[in-house]
Design a protein around this motif. Sequence first.
Motif, short mmCIF file in Angstrom:
data_model
loop_
_atom_site.label_atom_id
_atom_site.label_comp_id
_atom_site.label_asym_id
_atom_site.label_seq_id
_atom_site.Cartn_x
_atom_site.Cartn_y
_atom_site.Cartn_z
N MET A 70 0.87 -1.17 0.00
CA MET A 70 0.00 0.00 0.00
C MET A 70 0.90 1.22 0.00
SD MET A 70 -3.32 -0.54 2.50
CE MET A 70 -2.64 0.58 3.63
N VAL A 75 -3.75 5.95 2.28
CA VAL A 75 -4.69 6.04 3.40
C VAL A 75 -4.52 7.39 4.11
CG1 VAL A 75 -5.15 3.62 3.95
CG2 VAL A 75 -3.01 4.64 4.68
N LYS A 79 0.81 5.52 5.73
CA LYS A 79 1.25 4.14 5.98
C LYS A 79 2.76 4.11 5.91
CE LYS A 79 2.15 -0.14 4.25
NZ LYS A 79 3.36 -0.28 3.46
N ARG A 86 1.46 -7.64 7.45
CA ARG A 86 0.20 -7.59 6.70
C ARG A 86 0.46 -7.72 5.19
NH1 ARG A 86 -2.47 -3.50 4.10
NH2 ARG A 86 -4.71 -3.84 3.84
N ALA A 121 -6.84 3.50 -0.72
CA ALA A 121 -7.40 2.37 0.03
C ALA A 121 -8.64 2.76 0.83
CB ALA A 121 -6.35 1.81 0.98
N ASP A 122 -9.71 2.03 0.58
CA ASP A 122 -10.91 2.19 1.40
C ASP A 122 -11.53 0.80 1.59
OD1 ASP A 122 -13.15 3.10 2.73
OD2 ASP A 122 -14.18 3.78 0.93
N ALA A 123 -10.72 -0.11 2.15
CA ALA A 123 -11.07 -1.52 2.39
C ALA A 123 -11.17 -2.30 1.07
CB ALA A 123 -12.34 -1.66 3.20
N GLY A 124 -11.05 -3.61 1.19
CA GLY A 124 -11.14 -4.48 0.02
C GLY A 124 -9.92 -4.41 -0.87
N THR A 125 -8.77 -3.99 -0.31
CA THR A 125 -7.61 -3.80 -1.19
C THR A 125 -7.05 -5.13 -1.69
OG1 THR A 125 -6.05 -3.75 0.65
CG2 THR A 125 -6.95 -1.64 -0.07
N ARG A 126 -7.10 -6.18 -0.83
CA ARG A 126 -6.53 -7.46 -1.31
C ARG A 126 -7.35 -7.98 -2.48
NH1 ARG A 126 -6.13 -10.41 3.96
NH2 ARG A 126 -6.31 -8.28 4.66
N LYS A 166 -14.33 0.90 4.33
CA LYS A 166 -13.62 0.94 5.62
C LYS A 166 -14.60 1.30 6.75
CE LYS A 166 -9.85 1.26 8.24
NZ LYS A 166 -9.85 0.11 9.14
N GLU A 169 -16.32 -1.82 7.59
CA GLU A 169 -15.42 -2.75 8.31
C GLU A 169 -15.30 -2.35 9.77
OE1 GLU A 169 -11.52 -3.57 6.91
OE2 GLU A 169 -12.22 -4.68 5.16
N ASP A 181 -15.44 -9.48 8.16
CA ASP A 181 -14.99 -9.27 6.78
C ASP A 181 -14.57 -10.63 6.22
OD1 ASP A 181 -13.85 -8.21 4.50
OD2 ASP A 181 -11.96 -7.69 5.49
N1 UDP Z 1 -5.71 0.29 6.44
C1 UDP Z 1 -5.07 1.45 6.82
N2 UDP Z 1 -3.73 1.37 7.18
C2 UDP Z 1 -3.04 0.20 7.17
C3 UDP Z 1 -3.72 -0.98 6.78
C4 UDP Z 1 -5.05 -0.88 6.42
O1 UDP Z 1 -5.66 2.52 6.85
O2 UDP Z 1 -1.84 0.17 7.49
C5 UDP Z 1 -7.12 0.40 6.02
C6 UDP Z 1 -7.27 0.43 4.50
O3 UDP Z 1 -8.36 1.27 4.13
C7 UDP Z 1 -7.59 -1.00 4.18
C8 UDP Z 1 -8.48 -1.34 5.36
O4 UDP Z 1 -7.84 -0.74 6.46
O5 UDP Z 1 -8.23 -1.13 2.93
C9 UDP Z 1 -8.72 -2.79 5.62
O6 UDP Z 1 -7.54 -3.49 5.72
P1 UDP Z 1 -7.49 -5.07 5.74
O7 UDP Z 1 -6.19 -5.46 6.36
O8 UDP Z 1 -8.74 -5.61 6.29
O9 UDP Z 1 -7.38 -5.49 4.20
P2 UDP Z 1 -8.27 -5.13 2.93
O10 UDP Z 1 -9.72 -5.06 3.36
O11 UDP Z 1 -7.79 -3.82 2.42
O12 UDP Z 1 -8.03 -6.25 1.99
#
Ligand code: UDP
Length: 233
Positions: A70, A75, A79, A86, A121-126, A166, A169, A181
């Motif tokens: 990321m 964000v 970060k 992670r 990034a606003d969740a769901g990044t993977r 996010k 979440e 999630d």
């Molecule tokens: N996030 C953040 N800082 C970090 C890691 C995550 O702000 O260091 C936020 C980001 O918006 C991310 C969300 O938390 O999309 C959810 O992270 P998660 O680990 O659940 O993975 P994701 O949903 O992105 O696959």
Amino acid sequence: MAYTKRFDGRKADQMREVEAKVGVVPRADGSAMFKFGDTIAIAAVYGPRHLHPQFLQDPQQGIIRCSYDMISFSVTERKRPGPARRSQEISDVTARSLEPVLLLSQFPNTVIDVFINIVQADAGTRCAGINAASLALAHAGIPMTDLVGAISVGSLGGSVVVDLTKEEEDYEEDGEKAATDIPMAFTLRDKKISLLQLDGKVKPEDLKKAIEAGRKASEAIYEIQKEALRGLK
Ligand code: UDP
């Protein structure tokens, strides 16, 4: 209390606005962008190329190596750059979710490198990363049996909703985290699950509902990916 009205007004089975495009990194062998609302992933593929050091080589088949990161400004709270647990975990599950569709036996002793960067990034990044990577691999001309489509499904206060933000979440009830999630990926023609993760608790019947909702969403993702590959978008 059930979570019935979503914060952004979407229907339970409605994804955010989805966009996909290939060829966004001209110097890579293949590349793609995939977007779920405010979550934007870019993937670039290099290879197959000879794998060094030699002891890592597999004479039976090539390997796929994913590197998810990321970007610091993706964000609101900066970060910290560099590797972290992670990103290592997400890199590993991304590679595993894509492996089943790749005909790696055609490329012994090689590596296919997939670099995934999350620019917003606003969740769901993977999931956005997996979708971008799947497209980038196809764009690179890597022989594949199928595409892979990933989506995060949530169980929030008794409701099953797709493509969490996010804000969702972080949903709480009575001061306690009340969102689960469930990121998942499907091979798109065979509809086989190639990724299933779970962050939180879920009742077995809700998990079944979530997988069905995810499968349905993945069909829509497939159409968008196919369109992107045809150069229509
Ligand atoms: N996030 C953040 N800082 C970090 C890691 C995550 O702000 O260091 C936020 C980001 O918006 C991310 C969300 O938390 O999309 C959810 O992270 P998660 O680990 O659940 O993975 P994701 O949903 O992105 O696959």
